[in-house]
Scaffold this motif. Structure first.
Motif, PDB file in Angstrom:
ATOM      1  N   PRO A  15      58.855  64.094  47.278  1.00  0.00           N
ATOM      2  CA  PRO A  15      60.200  63.827  46.745  1.00  0.00           C
ATOM      3  C   PRO A  15      60.300  62.626  45.814  1.00  0.00           C
ATOM      4  O   PRO A  15      61.282  62.492  45.104  1.00  0.00           O
ATOM      5  CB  PRO A  15      61.041  63.583  48.006  1.00  0.00           C
ATOM      6  CG  PRO A  15      60.166  63.818  49.165  1.00  0.00           C
ATOM      7  CD  PRO A  15      58.761  63.986  48.726  1.00  0.00           C
ATOM      8  N   CYS A  48      65.637  65.072  54.738  1.00  0.00           N
ATOM      9  CA  CYS A  48      64.399  64.727  55.433  1.00  0.00           C
ATOM     10  C   CYS A  48      63.521  63.783  54.641  1.00  0.00           C
ATOM     11  O   CYS A  48      62.464  63.399  55.095  1.00  0.00           O
ATOM     12  CB  CYS A  48      63.640  65.977  55.803  1.00  0.00           C
ATOM     13  SG  CYS A  48      63.667  67.214  54.554  1.00  0.00           S
ATOM     14  N   ILE A  49      63.906  63.422  53.441  1.00  0.00           N
ATOM     15  CA  ILE A  49      62.992  62.579  52.672  1.00  0.00           C
ATOM     16  C   ILE A  49      63.403  61.118  52.737  1.00  0.00           C
ATOM     17  O   ILE A  49      64.514  60.816  53.098  1.00  0.00           O
ATOM     18  CB  ILE A  49      62.875  63.028  51.207  1.00  0.00           C
ATOM     19  CG1 ILE A  49      64.249  63.092  50.540  1.00  0.00           C
ATOM     20  CG2 ILE A  49      62.203  64.362  51.145  1.00  0.00           C
ATOM     21  CD1 ILE A  49      64.216  63.325  49.084  1.00  0.00           C
ATOM     22  N   SER A  98      58.667  64.266  54.874  1.00  0.00           N
ATOM     23  CA  SER A  98      58.397  64.561  53.472  1.00  0.00           C
ATOM     24  C   SER A  98      57.246  65.543  53.350  1.00  0.00           C
ATOM     25  O   SER A  98      56.318  65.516  54.158  1.00  0.00           O
ATOM     26  CB  SER A  98      58.017  63.284  52.729  1.00  0.00           C
ATOM     27  OG  SER A  98      59.092  62.395  52.689  1.00  0.00           O
ATOM     28  N   PHE A 113      67.750  58.623  45.659  1.00  0.00           N
ATOM     29  CA  PHE A 113      66.948  58.942  46.834  1.00  0.00           C
ATOM     30  C   PHE A 113      67.905  59.105  47.996  1.00  0.00           C
ATOM     31  O   PHE A 113      69.131  59.106  47.804  1.00  0.00           O
ATOM     32  CB  PHE A 113      65.936  57.796  47.065  1.00  0.00           C
ATOM     33  CG  PHE A 113      64.735  58.171  47.867  1.00  0.00           C
ATOM     34  CD1 PHE A 113      63.899  59.197  47.457  1.00  0.00           C
ATOM     35  CD2 PHE A 113      64.428  57.489  49.045  1.00  0.00           C
ATOM     36  CE1 PHE A 113      62.782  59.535  48.208  1.00  0.00           C
ATOM     37  CE2 PHE A 113      63.307  57.824  49.791  1.00  0.00           C
ATOM     38  CZ  PHE A 113      62.489  58.848  49.378  1.00  0.00           C
ATOM     39  N   THR A 148      66.950  70.211  47.388  1.00  0.00           N
ATOM     40  CA  THR A 148      66.734  68.911  48.030  1.00  0.00           C
ATOM     41  C   THR A 148      65.372  68.863  48.719  1.00  0.00           C
ATOM     42  O   THR A 148      64.766  67.815  48.855  1.00  0.00           O
ATOM     43  CB  THR A 148      67.820  68.644  49.092  1.00  0.00           C
ATOM     44  OG1 THR A 148      67.884  69.779  49.945  1.00  0.00           O
ATOM     45  CG2 THR A 148      69.165  68.425  48.463  1.00  0.00           C
ATOM     46  N   LEU A 149      64.927  70.030  49.157  1.00  0.00           N
ATOM     47  CA  LEU A 149      63.680  70.104  49.920  1.00  0.00           C
ATOM     48  C   LEU A 149      62.532  70.407  48.968  1.00  0.00           C
ATOM     49  O   LEU A 149      62.279  71.552  48.632  1.00  0.00           O
ATOM     50  CB  LEU A 149      63.806  71.230  50.955  1.00  0.00           C
ATOM     51  CG  LEU A 149      62.645  71.423  51.910  1.00  0.00           C
ATOM     52  CD1 LEU A 149      62.491  70.228  52.816  1.00  0.00           C
ATOM     53  CD2 LEU A 149      62.837  72.687  52.722  1.00  0.00           C
TER      54      LEU A 149
END
Lengths: 103, 438
Positions: free
Chosen positions: B185, A102-103, B322, B220, B180-181
């Protein structure tokens, strides 16, 4: 109606090898994709694959943690079944899109 | 009967109340971090004060400018630069309760606070954010915690790390993302770039090996930004170790171990622990299947997926955007509109597109900038205005760094109190360069 089982050279995949249409999937096709990843599918693999397909159809955003909480495998077992990047590899074999972060 | 008129976004909303049977309606906002504070200010401004009572609950009296945490370890900001009393940003006329929320009972439209105080509500806004939880990973909060292992997403962690770096002589510096979350980020990337510059300026860069260890497949996720950031990592001699999903930290051997038994040794570990939503989400059984206490929320309307009179904003949601201040800020515009729609019994007009806008510090007084949403990945170009910028997307420039520094003033003086900024709520394609696909 007769169900036609498609082989990997009969289905559309994207540049990374993910099926473009989730409905093209069959257990036979899964075995074919898995073989390319050097994985021989067992019943446990299929339990995970079916769970992934169900959740994906429900619109759930998939993550390794969710699979760890699924009651089917813990995270270590998930890595053992699908070495490397287990979520990416298992999604490919399950015929669902590559999980989006989601980023 | 009387008619009440409320203005928002140029539109006029009418609603009618029976004053003979008059009773104040209640909005309760849980959390006075960035998202909760902005919502409080926006709602206070537009709602009729004779009809609506607004209550905000938070357990902490200090408001932290969290983007500033990044700069503290490198002595760019002092700890006192990033903290102010929360009550400075809550308008008079709003009830501000300093207490811990124990649980929400949505079936009764009630919030239970520590000590048993019960608040009832007509509308609930959950803005309880996320926190790093090092306890989720075996050995992370062990003997070496705040000795050789630090986080920098908390006030305590970042100030402790500042002291450590002052006297650190070098070795293996490992920056690791446990999940990852995570909140913001891009912050771990910024930390890494700033560390490279810091040790270079200190004259000990040759004594420091930097490893960026991530569960993602690269620096990323989105392709164009990843390509650009991977290149920067290479130029700065930073080793990226991708697809590493942290299982445990071995304090004795000073190694981090992944679920598939890969190991990375460290002398100094800067960890981004697993992020979880507030404990009260778990107590209230409001979280999603991840078990991380994030609340199932409609990604466009920001309404809870389960309760019509519950709305969720910022880091507390499970929407696929994000977890960042910019997202919360854009969401606040949408949510204000939708809460008004809800009050007036109209269909929701606001639809959040996942817009995020993040500066990425790259060291030496420069930064890059990304602007994206649910469907459009970060693209190169100018921001916020086509051709003139003054900022550049996906490019390392001094103007971007100045933008990041100026943001602190904007945050304290405009953003928290819900004033309009010159950035569109939904992502704009203005200034972005789109390549045609081959």
């Amino acid at each position: 109606m007769e169900t036609v089982v498609l082989t990997l050279d009969q289905v559309e995949v994207n540049s990374e090898g993910y099926l473009k249409n989730v409905n093209d999937w069959s257990p036979e096709l899964a075995r074919e994709i898995a073989a390319k990843e050097n994985i021989q599918l067992t019943e446990k693999h299929f339990e995970v694959l079916n769970w992934l397909r169900t959740k994906q159809a429900e619109g759930v955003q998939l993550s390794i943690r969710k699979i760890g909480n699924s009651g089917i495998v813990d995270i270590k077992q998930f890595y053992a079944l699908f070495p490397g990047g287990p979520l990416k590899v298992s999604s490919k074999i399950a015929g669902i899109p590559k999980p989006a972060s989601c980023i | 009967m009387s008619t009440i008129i409320t203005h928002v976004k140029g539109a006029i909303y009418l609603y009618i109340t029976n004053q003979n049977n008059y009773q104040m309606k209640k909005i309760v906002i849980l959390g006075a971090g960035m998202a909760g504070t902005v919502m409080t200010n926006k709602l206070f401004r537009i709602l009729n004060k004779d009809l609506w009572e607004i209550t905000v609950v938070d357990k902490d009296e200090s408001h932290y400018y969290q983007p500033g945490f990044l700069f503290i370890p490198f002595g760019i900001y002092n700890p006192e630069d990033v903290v102010k009393p929360k009550k400075e940003f809550i308008p008079q006329g709003v009830n501000f309760i300093l207490n811990e929320v124990q649980k929400v009972v949505p079936e009764n439209n009630q919030v239970i606070l520590k000590g048993g105080v019960i608040l009832s509500y007509d509308i609930l806004v959950v803005a309880t954010g996320t926190v790093p939880v090092p306890e989720e990973t075996e050995g992370l909060k062990g003997d070496l915690w705040y000795k050789d292992i630090f986080d920098f997403y908390t006030y305590e962690g970042t100030t402790q790390l500042a002291k450590k770096l002052e006297n650190w002589k070098g070795g293996k510096l490992v920056i690791n993302l446990a999940e990852t979350l995570i909140k913001c980020p891009v912050a771990p990337l910024e930390f890494t770039f700033l560390a490279d510059a810091y040790f270079t300026e200190k004259g000990i860069r040759d004594k420091v090996e930097i490893f960026y260890v991530t569960p993602l497949s690269g620096a990323f996720t989105k392709p164009k930004a990843t390509a650009m950031l991977n290149k920067l990592m290479e130029e700065k001699n930073i080793n990226v170790i991708p697809d590493f999903y942290l299982q445990r930290v071995d304090n004795e051997r000073k190694v981090i171990v992944s679920y598939d038994e890969k190991e990375v040794p460290f002398d100094l570990l800067v960890s981004v622990p697993v992020n979880k939503g507030d404990q009260m989400v778990e107590e209230s059984n409001l979280g999603d299947e991840d078990g991380l206490n994030f609340i199932p929320t409609d990604k466009n309307t920001l309404q809870s997926k389960k309760y019509n009179n519950m709305f969720v904003i910022g880091d507390a949601t499970n929407v696929p955007a994000s977890k960042a201040g910019s997202v919360a800020h854009f969401e606040a515009d949408i949510l204000t509109e939708n809460i008004l729609n809800y009050i007036n019994g109209q269909p929701f007009e606001g639809s959040f597109d996942g817009h995020a806008n993040c500066f990425i510090e790259t060291g030496y007084g420069k930064a890059t900038l990304i602007d994206f949403n649910y469907t459009t990945e970060p693209l190169p170009g100018k921001f916020p205005f086509a051709k003139i910028g003054p900022m550049d997307l996906l490019k390392v420039t001094r103007a971007n760094h100045m933008g990041k520094l100026a943001f602190k003033w904007v945050y304290w003086h405009l953003l928290l109190t819900g004033k309009k900024l010159p950035v569109s709520t939904n992502m704009s394609m203005t200034g972005k360069l789109v390549e045609t696909e081959n």
